[in-house]
Each structure stands twice: as structure tokens, then as C-alpha cells.
Write a protein that holds these residues in place. Sequence first.
Motif, short mmCIF file in Angstrom:
data_model
loop_
_atom_site.label_atom_id
_atom_site.label_comp_id
_atom_site.label_asym_id
_atom_site.label_seq_id
_atom_site.Cartn_x
_atom_site.Cartn_y
_atom_site.Cartn_z
N ARG A 44 39.70 57.65 44.93
CA ARG A 44 40.34 57.50 43.62
C ARG A 44 41.73 58.11 43.63
NH1 ARG A 44 36.04 58.61 38.85
NH2 ARG A 44 34.45 57.25 39.66
N GLN A 45 41.87 59.14 44.39
CA GLN A 45 43.13 59.88 44.39
C GLN A 45 44.28 59.06 44.99
OE1 GLN A 45 42.71 63.49 46.60
NE2 GLN A 45 44.03 64.61 45.21
N TYR A 46 43.97 58.17 45.90
CA TYR A 46 45.03 57.47 46.62
C TYR A 46 45.00 55.95 46.42
CZ TYR A 46 45.32 61.99 48.81
OH TYR A 46 45.44 63.32 49.02
N ARG A 47 44.61 55.50 45.23
CA ARG A 47 44.61 54.06 44.97
C ARG A 47 46.04 53.55 44.93
NH1 ARG A 47 41.42 52.78 39.70
NH2 ARG A 47 42.45 54.69 39.06
N THR A 48 46.26 52.42 45.59
CA THR A 48 47.59 51.81 45.52
C THR A 48 47.78 51.18 44.15
OG1 THR A 48 46.84 49.67 46.33
CG2 THR A 48 47.51 51.29 48.00
N ALA A 49 49.01 50.90 43.82
CA ALA A 49 49.31 50.27 42.52
C ALA A 49 48.61 48.93 42.40
CB ALA A 49 50.81 50.11 42.35
N LYS A 50 48.51 48.17 43.50
CA LYS A 50 47.84 46.87 43.46
C LYS A 50 46.36 47.01 43.15
CE LYS A 50 49.48 45.54 47.51
NZ LYS A 50 49.70 44.75 48.72
N VAL A 51 45.72 47.95 43.80
CA VAL A 51 44.28 48.17 43.56
C VAL A 51 44.05 48.64 42.14
CG1 VAL A 51 42.28 49.57 44.19
CG2 VAL A 51 43.74 48.58 45.99
N ARG A 52 44.84 49.58 41.69
CA ARG A 52 44.71 50.12 40.33
C ARG A 52 44.92 49.00 39.30
NH1 ARG A 52 47.64 54.18 41.13
NH2 ARG A 52 49.62 53.28 40.52
N ALA A 53 45.93 48.15 39.50
CA ALA A 53 46.20 47.06 38.56
C ALA A 53 45.05 46.06 38.54
CB ALA A 53 47.51 46.36 38.92
N PHE A 54 44.50 45.75 39.72
CA PHE A 54 43.41 44.79 39.78
C PHE A 54 42.16 45.33 39.08
CE2 PHE A 54 39.60 43.07 41.84
CZ PHE A 54 39.76 41.74 41.48
N VAL A 55 41.81 46.57 39.35
CA VAL A 55 40.63 47.17 38.73
C VAL A 55 40.80 47.22 37.21
CG1 VAL A 55 39.29 49.30 38.51
CG2 VAL A 55 39.94 48.46 40.77
N GLU A 56 41.95 47.58 36.73
CA GLU A 56 42.20 47.62 35.29
C GLU A 56 42.13 46.22 34.68
OE1 GLU A 56 45.93 49.66 34.86
OE2 GLU A 56 45.07 51.57 35.50
N PHE A 57 42.66 45.21 35.39
CA PHE A 57 42.60 43.82 34.93
C PHE A 57 41.15 43.36 34.79
CE2 PHE A 57 42.19 39.37 36.38
CZ PHE A 57 42.78 38.74 35.31
N VAL A 58 40.33 43.62 35.79
CA VAL A 58 38.92 43.20 35.75
C VAL A 58 38.18 43.94 34.66
CG1 VAL A 58 36.75 43.19 37.04
CG2 VAL A 58 38.87 42.48 38.16
N MET A 59 38.46 45.21 34.48
CA MET A 59 37.80 45.96 33.42
C MET A 59 38.14 45.42 32.04
SD MET A 59 37.92 49.81 34.95
CE MET A 59 37.07 50.53 33.57
N GLU A 60 39.39 44.98 31.85
CA GLU A 60 39.77 44.37 30.57
C GLU A 60 39.04 43.05 30.36
OE1 GLU A 60 44.01 43.99 30.20
OE2 GLU A 60 44.33 46.11 30.60
N LEU A 61 38.92 42.24 31.42
CA LEU A 61 38.18 40.98 31.31
C LEU A 61 36.74 41.23 30.93
CD1 LEU A 61 39.26 38.76 34.34
CD2 LEU A 61 39.70 38.35 31.93
N LEU A 62 36.11 42.17 31.58
CA LEU A 62 34.71 42.44 31.32
C LEU A 62 34.49 43.08 29.95
CD1 LEU A 62 33.58 43.64 34.84
CD2 LEU A 62 33.24 41.40 33.79
N ALA A 63 35.47 43.75 29.43
CA ALA A 63 35.34 44.34 28.10
C ALA A 63 35.27 43.26 27.03
CB ALA A 63 36.52 45.28 27.83
N GLU A 64 35.82 42.08 27.32
CA GLU A 64 35.80 40.97 26.37
C GLU A 64 34.46 40.24 26.34
OE1 GLU A 64 38.98 38.38 27.46
OE2 GLU A 64 40.52 39.90 27.15
N VAL A 65 33.67 40.44 27.37
CA VAL A 65 32.41 39.72 27.50
C VAL A 65 31.36 40.27 26.60
CG1 VAL A 65 30.56 39.11 29.10
CG2 VAL A 65 32.91 39.08 29.87
#
Length: 57
Positions: free
Chosen positions: A36-57
Motif C-alpha cells: 500500500r505504501q508504494y502504489r504507483t499513481a496508475k495503480v492508485r487511480a485504477f483501484v479508485e476508479f473500480v471502487m467508484e464503479l462498484l459503489a454505484e452497483v
Amino acid sequence: MLEFATREQVRDGRLIDLFPDWSDELFPLHAIYPSRQYRTAKVRAFVEFVMELLAEV
């Protein structure tokens, strides 16, 4: 297909639900990365994107 991927097409009448009484199938989704400490910006953005999608479900 997953409901969130076809929601608009069903709403617009381009697709129909063949089994409306069939309960939704859930699928596990895991994001695995080294630390968690060393997530790249790409990984962090993707995880946040997926979490937003799943929050809508």
C-alpha cells in the motif's frame, strides 16, 4: 454480462433481460499489488476508479 456493464443498453431497450427472476451473480474482484505504501499513481487511480464503479452497483 454484468449488470453495470449493460445498464444503459437495457434501459434504452437495446438489450432485454431474459431472466428477470434470476438473482444477480456476484464475482470476486481483487487488486493485488506489492505494498500500500508504494502504489504507483496508475495503480492508485485504477483501484479508485473500480471502487467508484462498484459503489454505484
